[in-house]
Write an enzyme that holds these catalytic residues in place. Structure first.
Site, PDB file in Angstrom:
ATOM      1  N   GLU A 279      48.945  25.420  12.487  1.00 57.23           N
ATOM      2  CA  GLU A 279      48.986  26.131  11.197  1.00 57.23           C
ATOM      3  C   GLU A 279      50.015  25.491  10.270  1.00 57.23           C
ATOM      4  OE1 GLU A 279      46.461  28.021   9.984  1.00 57.23           O
ATOM      5  OE2 GLU A 279      46.761  29.338  11.717  1.00 57.23           O
TER       6      GLU A 279
ATOM      7  N   THR B 198      49.912  22.611   9.155  1.00 55.92           N
ATOM      8  CA  THR B 198      50.099  21.207   9.524  1.00 55.92           C
ATOM      9  C   THR B 198      49.152  20.305   8.734  1.00 55.92           C
ATOM     10  OG1 THR B 198      48.564  21.638  11.324  1.00 55.92           O
ATOM     11  CG2 THR B 198      50.895  21.593  11.903  1.00 55.92           C
TER      12      THR B 198
ATOM     13  N   GLU C 230      39.052  23.137  -5.082  1.00 55.37           N
ATOM     14  CA  GLU C 230      40.021  24.224  -4.880  1.00 55.37           C
ATOM     15  C   GLU C 230      41.397  23.818  -5.427  1.00 55.37           C
ATOM     16  OE1 GLU C 230      39.521  26.994  -2.065  1.00 55.37           O
ATOM     17  OE2 GLU C 230      41.377  27.910  -2.735  1.00 55.37           O
TER      18      GLU C 230
ATOM     19  N   ASP D 276      40.172  24.227   6.062  1.00 48.02           N
ATOM     20  CA  ASP D 276      39.167  25.285   5.927  1.00 48.02           C
ATOM     21  C   ASP D 276      37.797  24.712   5.566  1.00 48.02           C
ATOM     22  OD1 ASP D 276      41.478  26.683   6.267  1.00 48.02           O
ATOM     23  OD2 ASP D 276      41.545  27.492   4.231  1.00 48.02           O
TER      24      ASP D 276
HETATM   25  C1  GLA Z   1      45.193  27.954   4.229  1.00 46.92           C
HETATM   26  C2  GLA Z   1      44.840  26.595   3.642  1.00 46.92           C
HETATM   27  C3  GLA Z   1      44.677  25.558   4.752  1.00 46.92           C
HETATM   28  C4  GLA Z   1      45.862  25.555   5.695  1.00 46.92           C
HETATM   29  C5  GLA Z   1      46.198  26.969   6.141  1.00 46.92           C
HETATM   30  C6  GLA Z   1      47.460  27.025   6.943  1.00 46.92           C
HETATM   31  O1  GLA Z   1      44.117  28.449   4.971  1.00 46.92           O
HETATM   32  O2  GLA Z   1      43.651  26.668   2.898  1.00 46.92           O
HETATM   33  O3  GLA Z   1      44.471  24.277   4.180  1.00 46.92           O
HETATM   34  O4  GLA Z   1      46.974  24.933   5.103  1.00 46.92           O
HETATM   35  O5  GLA Z   1      46.337  27.851   5.056  1.00 46.92           O
HETATM   36  O6  GLA Z   1      47.308  26.368   8.151  1.00 46.92           O
END
Ligand code: GLA
Length: 389
Positions: free
Chosen positions: A33, A35, A163, A175
């Site tokens: 997370e 990262t 985004e 994501d």
């Molecule tokens: C959000 C962001 C991702 C990632 C997470 C944390 O979901 O969209 O790119 O940085 O937070 O891991």
């Protein structure tokens, strides 16, 4: 749902023509997370929950959007000549952003589209409903306008680009990548510095993945996220005066410990520590999973939570309550916050025969502590975005 969507499509836009259907999933991240913007590893998987879309090309340059989740908004109209973000465009800023990003890449559209969507990812839960909408839009555009050379990975990058640059959220690639590239029963071990990845089967034998929705979303999510990014960048710049690295993800824990004193601010040092340690934890967790050592995987998930809570400071009271409650239940292999943070969901690995107790006990005690109910989803890992025949 598909039948209801088609009925709605016909009602809203009229029948006939070449109507096509697509699906793009949400995601849950098992470990790794914060990262993905530090050149580290992530380990997300696509859900079977996601966003469905029906689309038909138009003859003029109009764009018409309808969400069955926001039916009171009716049809939101725009045009290919108006691909700029605006407050009144609401949720349509996501599909418009992707169209804009296609144009930035040099693709132009000869006609507009009628687009109807329905999503079953709980709203504001941090399970990437917006990334799924971006990837869905990308897939729809690729298919409907015949942009064959774009790969699913390109669609993830386009989604992230839109985004970042259209919707102003400086997210990493995790994501959109999970939504575009997911694979049934597998998590994606992705190196965000190279985009090299590997599918790792998630064989939990006698356990399930349970997502718990805290039903809180604290404000300032976007700005706190961007602050974390800046803090990591500051730490990186200072480290670069003594080590030759491009990203925090290149450091081992030992290397970090040897050089961390060059980081002047305590806050930035803690953030960088999380980024480095979390990346190494992720690499170890995937190794443990491959060796069928689910217990070790769970321990690393728990350590990830502690680090996100204490060093990265992206948890919150409600989420910590959920995790603390989960940790006390026999049969819980691991539990942690998942996603961007400041509310949203936890992800837990729970033995089959403990799932009911988990849901009733955590549910009850959470309500007692915070005054409202949590929601639970015992989830399956699904495929990435695809066209529905
Ligand atoms: C959000 C962001 C991702 C990632 C997470 C944390 O979901 O969209 O790119 O940085 O937070 O891991």
């Amino acid at each position: 749902m598909e039948k209801k969507m088609l009925e709605k499509f016909n009602e809203v836009y009229g029948e006939g023509g070449d109507i096509r259907e697509y699906f793009a999933p949400g995601r849950v991240n098992l470990i790794g997370e914060h990262t993905d913007y530090n050149g580290g590893h992530v380990f997300p998987c696509a859900l079977t929950l996601g966003t469905y879309g029906l689309a038909r090309k138009r003859k003029d340059r109009k764009l018409r959007f309808y969400s069955m989740n926001f039916s009171r908004l009716g049809v939101l109209e725009s045009s290919l000549d108006d691909l700029v973000p605006s407050e009144k465009a609401g949720w349509t800023n996501y599909p418009k952003g992707v169209m804009w990003a296609f144009e930035k890449r040099g693709y132009t559209f000869d006609a507009g589209v009628d687009f109807l969507i329905y999503g079953n990812i709980p709203n504001g839960s941090g399970l990437s409903s917006s990334a799924s909408l971006e990837v869905l839009t990308g897939l729809m555009l690729k298919d409907l306008y015949g942009v064959e050379e774009l790969t699913m990975q390109d669609l993830a990058l386009i989604g992230q680009y839109s985004e970042n640059n259209f919707n102003g959220m400086n997210c990493g690639i995790m994501d959109q990548f999970a939504s575009a590239m997911g694979k049934k029963d597998c998590a994606i071990f992705l190196d965000t510095s190279t985009l090299e990845f590997e599918y790792a089967p998630v064989k939990l034998k006698d356990a399930r993945i349970v997502i718990t929705n805290s039903k809180v979303k604290h404000s300032l999510v976007g700005s706190a996220y961007n602050d974390r990014r800046n803090e990591c960048e500051t730490a990186l710049r200072e480290l670069q005066t003594v080590v030759d690295i491009k990203a925090l993800g290149e450091l081992t824990e030992e290397e970090f410990e040897a050089h961390k004193d060059v980081i002047t601010s305590d806050i930035c040092r803690k953030r960088a520590k999380h980024a480095v340690y979390e990346n190494q934890r992720t690499i170890r967790a995937v190794k443990a999973l491959k060796e069928n050592n689910v217990e070790e995987f769970g321990r690393l998930m728990n350590a990830s939570h502690v680090s996100l809570r204490d060093d990265y400071e992206v948890s919150c009271e409600e989420i910590d309550i959920l995790v603390d409650l989960a940790w006390k239940i026999p049969g819980v292999i691991g539990s942690r916050i998942t996603g961007g943070g400041f509310g949203g969901c936890t992800v837990s690995i729970v033995k089959n025969d403990a799932v009911d107790t988990f849901i009733s006990t955590v549910g009850e005690k959470y309500k007692e502590a915070v005054g409202h109910e949590a929601e639970f989803y015992v989830v399956d890992i699904g495929d990435g975005a695809h066209k529905i025949a």
